[in-house]
Design an enzyme around this catalytic site. Structure first.
Site, PDB file in Angstrom:
ATOM      1  N   THR A   1     -27.441  44.704  -8.196  1.00  0.00           N
ATOM      2  CA  THR A   1     -28.124  45.585  -9.370  1.00  0.00           C
ATOM      3  C   THR A   1     -28.522  47.117  -8.939  1.00  0.00           C
ATOM      4  N   ASP A   2     -28.776  47.865  -9.825  1.00  0.00           N
ATOM      5  CA  ASP A   2     -28.970  49.227  -9.554  1.00  0.00           C
ATOM      6  C   ASP A   2     -30.551  49.359  -9.082  1.00  0.00           C
ATOM      7  N   GLU A   3     -31.149  48.253  -9.610  1.00  0.00           N
ATOM      8  CA  GLU A   3     -32.614  48.026  -9.340  1.00  0.00           C
ATOM      9  C   GLU A   3     -33.115  48.218  -7.863  1.00  0.00           C
TER      10      GLU A   3
ATOM     11  N   TYR B   1     -37.898  40.490  -8.109  1.00  0.00           N
ATOM     12  CA  TYR B   1     -36.561  40.544  -8.368  1.00  0.00           C
ATOM     13  C   TYR B   1     -35.517  41.511  -7.447  1.00  0.00           C
ATOM     14  N   SER B   2     -36.036  42.782  -7.549  1.00  0.00           N
ATOM     15  CA  SER B   2     -35.079  43.777  -7.048  1.00  0.00           C
ATOM     16  C   SER B   2     -35.297  43.681  -5.360  1.00  0.00           C
TER      17      SER B   2
ATOM     18  N   ALA C   1     -27.891  33.950  -9.520  1.00  0.00           N
ATOM     19  CA  ALA C   1     -29.049  34.550  -9.190  1.00  0.00           C
ATOM     20  C   ALA C   1     -30.289  34.228 -10.225  1.00  0.00           C
ATOM     21  N   GLU C   2     -31.393  34.399  -9.767  1.00  0.00           N
ATOM     22  CA  GLU C   2     -32.379  34.645 -10.743  1.00  0.00           C
ATOM     23  C   GLU C   2     -32.532  36.128 -11.224  1.00  0.00           C
TER      24      GLU C   2
ATOM     25  N   LYS D   1     -33.010  40.819  -4.486  1.00  0.00           N
ATOM     26  CA  LYS D   1     -31.681  41.196  -4.434  1.00  0.00           C
ATOM     27  C   LYS D   1     -31.277  42.225  -3.338  1.00  0.00           C
TER      28      LYS D   1
ATOM     29  N   PRO E   1     -45.996  45.246 -15.081  1.00  0.00           N
ATOM     30  CA  PRO E   1     -46.688  45.688 -13.800  1.00  0.00           C
ATOM     31  C   PRO E   1     -45.378  46.189 -12.855  1.00  0.00           C
TER      32      PRO E   1
ATOM     33  N   ARG F   1     -33.276  53.173 -19.113  1.00  0.00           N
ATOM     34  CA  ARG F   1     -32.231  52.293 -18.561  1.00  0.00           C
ATOM     35  C   ARG F   1     -30.733  53.019 -18.917  1.00  0.00           C
TER      36      ARG F   1
ATOM     37  N   THR G   1     -29.580  26.405 -14.059  1.00  0.00           N
ATOM     38  CA  THR G   1     -30.977  26.726 -14.361  1.00  0.00           C
ATOM     39  C   THR G   1     -31.238  26.699 -16.014  1.00  0.00           C
TER      40      THR G   1
HETATM   41  P1  NAD Z   1     -28.087  35.009 -15.792  1.00  0.00           P
HETATM   42  O1  NAD Z   1     -29.802  34.838 -15.247  1.00  0.00           O
HETATM   43  O2  NAD Z   1     -27.664  35.000 -17.208  1.00  0.00           O
HETATM   44  O3  NAD Z   1     -27.285  33.910 -15.066  1.00  0.00           O
HETATM   45  C1  NAD Z   1     -27.683  33.319 -13.736  1.00  0.00           C
HETATM   46  C2  NAD Z   1     -26.586  32.077 -13.478  1.00  0.00           C
HETATM   47  O4  NAD Z   1     -26.760  31.801 -12.243  1.00  0.00           O
HETATM   48  C3  NAD Z   1     -27.358  30.926 -14.376  1.00  0.00           C
HETATM   49  O5  NAD Z   1     -26.084  30.202 -15.055  1.00  0.00           O
HETATM   50  C4  NAD Z   1     -27.854  30.113 -13.383  1.00  0.00           C
HETATM   51  O6  NAD Z   1     -27.641  28.587 -13.884  1.00  0.00           O
HETATM   52  C5  NAD Z   1     -26.922  30.415 -12.116  1.00  0.00           C
HETATM   53  N1  NAD Z   1     -27.957  29.810 -10.943  1.00  0.00           N
HETATM   54  C6  NAD Z   1     -29.178  30.333 -10.724  1.00  0.00           C
HETATM   55  N2  NAD Z   1     -29.778  29.648  -9.487  1.00  0.00           N
HETATM   56  C7  NAD Z   1     -28.617  29.294  -9.170  1.00  0.00           C
HETATM   57  C8  NAD Z   1     -28.327  28.356  -7.779  1.00  0.00           C
HETATM   58  N3  NAD Z   1     -29.241  28.386  -6.879  1.00  0.00           N
HETATM   59  N4  NAD Z   1     -27.120  28.033  -7.546  1.00  0.00           N
HETATM   60  C9  NAD Z   1     -26.167  27.827  -8.461  1.00  0.00           C
HETATM   61  N5  NAD Z   1     -26.082  28.680  -9.719  1.00  0.00           N
HETATM   62  C10 NAD Z   1     -27.359  29.319  -9.782  1.00  0.00           C
HETATM   63  O7  NAD Z   1     -27.806  36.244 -15.028  1.00  0.00           O
HETATM   64  P2  NAD Z   1     -26.843  37.555 -15.544  1.00  0.00           P
HETATM   65  O8  NAD Z   1     -27.590  38.477 -16.289  1.00  0.00           O
HETATM   66  O9  NAD Z   1     -25.630  36.638 -15.752  1.00  0.00           O
HETATM   67  O10 NAD Z   1     -26.597  38.076 -14.034  1.00  0.00           O
HETATM   68  C11 NAD Z   1     -25.552  37.771 -13.166  1.00  0.00           C
HETATM   69  C12 NAD Z   1     -25.707  38.654 -11.970  1.00  0.00           C
HETATM   70  O11 NAD Z   1     -25.464  40.087 -12.080  1.00  0.00           O
HETATM   71  C13 NAD Z   1     -26.928  38.392 -11.285  1.00  0.00           C
HETATM   72  O12 NAD Z   1     -26.557  38.158  -9.744  1.00  0.00           O
HETATM   73  C14 NAD Z   1     -27.727  39.493 -11.516  1.00  0.00           C
HETATM   74  O13 NAD Z   1     -28.787  40.022 -10.506  1.00  0.00           O
HETATM   75  C15 NAD Z   1     -26.574  40.631 -11.656  1.00  0.00           C
HETATM   76  N6  NAD Z   1     -27.150  41.764 -12.494  1.00  0.00           N
HETATM   77  C16 NAD Z   1     -27.343  41.526 -13.663  1.00  0.00           C
HETATM   78  C17 NAD Z   1     -27.542  42.298 -14.561  1.00  0.00           C
HETATM   79  C18 NAD Z   1     -28.103  42.164 -16.153  1.00  0.00           C
HETATM   80  O14 NAD Z   1     -27.902  43.470 -16.760  1.00  0.00           O
HETATM   81  N7  NAD Z   1     -27.907  41.016 -16.452  1.00  0.00           N
HETATM   82  C19 NAD Z   1     -27.368  43.791 -14.154  1.00  0.00           C
HETATM   83  C20 NAD Z   1     -27.057  43.932 -12.880  1.00  0.00           C
HETATM   84  C21 NAD Z   1     -26.908  43.083 -12.330  1.00  0.00           C
HETATM   85  O1  DAU Z   2     -30.785  47.349 -14.036  1.00  0.00           O
HETATM   86  C1  DAU Z   2     -30.122  46.276 -14.121  1.00  0.00           C
HETATM   87  C2  DAU Z   2     -31.180  44.980 -14.373  1.00  0.00           C
HETATM   88  O2  DAU Z   2     -31.206  45.041 -15.780  1.00  0.00           O
HETATM   89  C3  DAU Z   2     -30.532  43.608 -13.807  1.00  0.00           C
HETATM   90  O3  DAU Z   2     -30.466  43.679 -12.401  1.00  0.00           O
HETATM   91  C4  DAU Z   2     -31.538  42.756 -14.359  1.00  0.00           C
HETATM   92  O4  DAU Z   2     -31.021  41.144 -14.112  1.00  0.00           O
HETATM   93  C5  DAU Z   2     -31.667  42.756 -15.829  1.00  0.00           C
HETATM   94  O5  DAU Z   2     -32.466  41.777 -16.086  1.00  0.00           O
HETATM   95  C6  DAU Z   2     -32.286  44.105 -16.195  1.00  0.00           C
HETATM   96  O6  DAU Z   2     -33.440  44.231 -15.727  1.00  0.00           O
HETATM   97  P1  DAU Z   2     -34.556  45.014 -16.684  1.00  0.00           P
HETATM   98  O7  DAU Z   2     -35.861  44.682 -16.297  1.00  0.00           O
HETATM   99  O8  DAU Z   2     -34.230  46.513 -16.958  1.00  0.00           O
HETATM  100  O9  DAU Z   2     -34.112  44.406 -18.296  1.00  0.00           O
HETATM  101  P2  DAU Z   2     -34.880  43.770 -19.403  1.00  0.00           P
HETATM  102  O10 DAU Z   2     -34.005  43.680 -20.480  1.00  0.00           O
HETATM  103  O11 DAU Z   2     -35.777  42.600 -19.124  1.00  0.00           O
HETATM  104  O12 DAU Z   2     -35.716  45.035 -19.704  1.00  0.00           O
HETATM  105  C7  DAU Z   2     -35.025  46.429 -20.150  1.00  0.00           C
HETATM  106  C8  DAU Z   2     -36.207  47.217 -20.419  1.00  0.00           C
HETATM  107  O13 DAU Z   2     -36.806  47.145 -21.562  1.00  0.00           O
HETATM  108  C9  DAU Z   2     -37.092  47.401 -19.133  1.00  0.00           C
HETATM  109  O14 DAU Z   2     -37.753  48.807 -18.978  1.00  0.00           O
HETATM  110  C10 DAU Z   2     -38.468  46.794 -19.821  1.00  0.00           C
HETATM  111  C11 DAU Z   2     -38.082  46.804 -21.271  1.00  0.00           C
HETATM  112  N1  DAU Z   2     -38.767  45.571 -22.032  1.00  0.00           N
HETATM  113  C12 DAU Z   2     -38.187  44.619 -21.799  1.00  0.00           C
HETATM  114  C13 DAU Z   2     -38.641  43.232 -22.564  1.00  0.00           C
HETATM  115  C14 DAU Z   2     -38.172  42.119 -22.296  1.00  0.00           C
HETATM  116  C15 DAU Z   2     -39.532  45.812 -23.311  1.00  0.00           C
HETATM  117  O15 DAU Z   2     -40.002  46.917 -23.397  1.00  0.00           O
HETATM  118  N2  DAU Z   2     -39.955  44.689 -23.986  1.00  0.00           N
HETATM  119  C16 DAU Z   2     -39.431  43.561 -23.611  1.00  0.00           C
HETATM  120  O16 DAU Z   2     -39.833  42.619 -24.322  1.00  0.00           O
END
Ligand code: NAD
Ligand code: DAU
Length: 354
Positions: free
Chosen positions: A134-136, A160-161, A83-84, A164, A292, A224, A36
């Site tokens: 995720t912790d969310e 999203y949460s 995941a998305e 998940k 939101p 966070r 994606t």
């Molecule tokens: P990311 O969005 O960077 O990567 C997601 C990957 O999944 C991409 O490479 C995308 O192409 C692939 N993908 C999406 N839909 C797909 C499908 N239908 N089939 C096959 N591949 C597909 O995500 P990330 O930040 O690397 O997170 C990875 C995992 O960890 C996720 O499940 C997310 O919920 C979880 N997670 C992320 C965080 C964080 O802070 N990033 C924290 C907690 C949990």
């Molecule tokens: O807690 C785990 C989660 O952390 C994962 O499951 C998600 O995949 C990952 O995206 C992340 O979610 P958050 O919503 O916490 O992450 P994000 O980086 O989008 O935002 C972190 C915090 O910062 C949140 O409180 C929103 C805020 N924020 C985010 C953006 C993008 C801002 O204030 N400004 C911004 O432009």
């Protein structure tokens, strides 16, 4: 060998690089990714020609093709990252989140369960399915609430949460009903190299370098827990090695910070590493309308994984954020190619004819 879903994303590509880079590692790895907008094979250019590595472009919703692949590759484990993952995108367009996170996990579970059932008894006994969540899913904490434990109630607040949480429930049910050897991990906010610059830390770094506003949602007091991605990958390896099927493990960095303090810390680092003649980077902070339904606080109680699997994070926030900022400064062309979309041309050039 092991099979990874979503390995072209942020955490998945770090996991693959760490896995193949471990001293003496002779176990191969197959990366299944749909590519994606978040999937970037440039992250994996360094391992592309490694004989232990194989990439397969495939959607996890394609159950039959996944089953076929499992039968052909015969992995001893699956680590499910696909995941998305972006909360803001889920608010604007929840459909893809339901499709990939819920239906995709369901399809993958069905394929993996079918494959597992065909294994001989010793292979069935050692097979593992690690579901990365995720912790969310636990919702939002108040200032004095105890951190999330594995037994905390599920109270997801965003599309999203919620998606998940639904996937976690499916994984739990497949273990409970069919004895499928699945383990779920719930971790906090990751940061580090190769994170798509839509998430807070890489966005702030990229914008600060470019002299653009640093958008802080609401009043910036949302909290966070921050986990360096390399520590998360180490935790997942320990879960894969010794985690108990049917269990869930919370993974956190032990670093609770308000968003505005994270942004200020990044600004101070950039002031040192790449001073801006126009003045301190903090001048670019811009408070914008809140997300939101914005969860106020996440915090993780990681005592279970520390006690059972002996995993604790190695990076402090100071060391992890310094590594991260240096990486982004040294890889500005990566950020530019992601922001311009040019990384997708690379996929066509390198993989178009394969
Ligand atoms: P990311 O969005 O960077 O990567 C997601 C990957 O999944 C991409 O490479 C995308 O192409 C692939 N993908 C999406 N839909 C797909 C499908 N239908 N089939 C096959 N591949 C597909 O995500 P990330 O930040 O690397 O997170 C990875 C995992 O960890 C996720 O499940 C997310 O919920 C979880 N997670 C992320 C965080 C964080 O802070 N990033 C924290 C907690 C949990
Ligand atoms: O807690 C785990 C989660 O952390 C994962 O499951 C998600 O995949 C990952 O995206 C992340 O979610 P958050 O919503 O916490 O992450 P994000 O980086 O989008 O935002 C972190 C915090 O910062 C949140 O409180 C929103 C805020 N924020 C985010 C953006 C993008 C801002 O204030 N400004 C911004 O432009």
């Amino acid at each position: 060998m092991i099979l990874i879903t979503g390995g072209a994303g942020f955490i998945g590509s770090n996991f693959i690089i760490d896995w193949l880079g471990a001293p003496g590692q002779d176990e191969a790895l197959v990366n299944v990714d749909r590519l994606t907008y978040a999937g970037n094979l440039e992250n994996l250019a360094g391992v592309e020609h490694d004989s232990r590595y194989r990439f397969v472009r495939l959607d996890i919703c394609e159950r039959d093709r996944i089953l076929e692949l499992l039968r052909a590759q015969r992995p001893r484990a699956i680590v499910h990252f696909a995941a998305e993952s972006h909360v803001d995108r889920s608010i604007l367009g929840p459909g893809e989140f339901v499709r990939t996170n819920i239906e995709g996990t369901f399809s993958l579970l069905q394929a993996a369960h079918g494959y597992w059932g065909e294994l001989d008894a010793p292979s069935r006994a050692t097979f593992r399915f690690v579901h990365v969540s995720t912790d969310e899913v636990y919702g939002s904490l108040g200032p004095t609430d105890a951190p999330f434990r594995e037994a905390s109630a599920y109270q997801p607040n965003s599309p999203y949460s919620a998606s998940k949480a639904a996937s976690d429930h499916l994984v739990r049910a497949w273990h409970h009903t069919y004895g499928f050897p699945a383990i779920t991990t719930n971790c906090s906010n990751n940061y580090g190299p190769y994170q798509f610059p839509e998430k807070l830390i890489p966005l702030v770094i990229a914008n600060a370098i470019a002299g653009k506003p640093l958008p802080v949602y609401g009043d910036g007091t949302n909290v966070r827990d921050w986990l360096y991605v390399g520590d998360h990958c180490a935790a997942l390896r320990s879960v894969l090695r010794s985690g108990r099927p049917g269990q869930t493990y919370n993974i956190g960095g032990g670093v609770e910070m308000a968003n505005i303090d994270v942004v200020r810390a990044v600004c101070r680092l950039l002031d040192e590493l790449r001073p801006d003649p126009a003045g301190p980077h903090e001048r670019l902070v811009s408070y914008v309308t809140d997300r939101p339904g914005h969860d106020w606080r996440y915090a993780i109680d990681a005592r279970k994984i520390a006690g059972e699997l002996r995993w604790t994070p190695a990076e402090s926030f100071a060391s992890g954020i310094a590594r991260t900022a240096r990486w982004y400064l040294e890889h500005q062309s990566w950020v530019e190619r992601v922001l311009s979309g040019a990384y997708k041309d690379w996929i066509a050039t390198n993989y178009g004819g394969r």
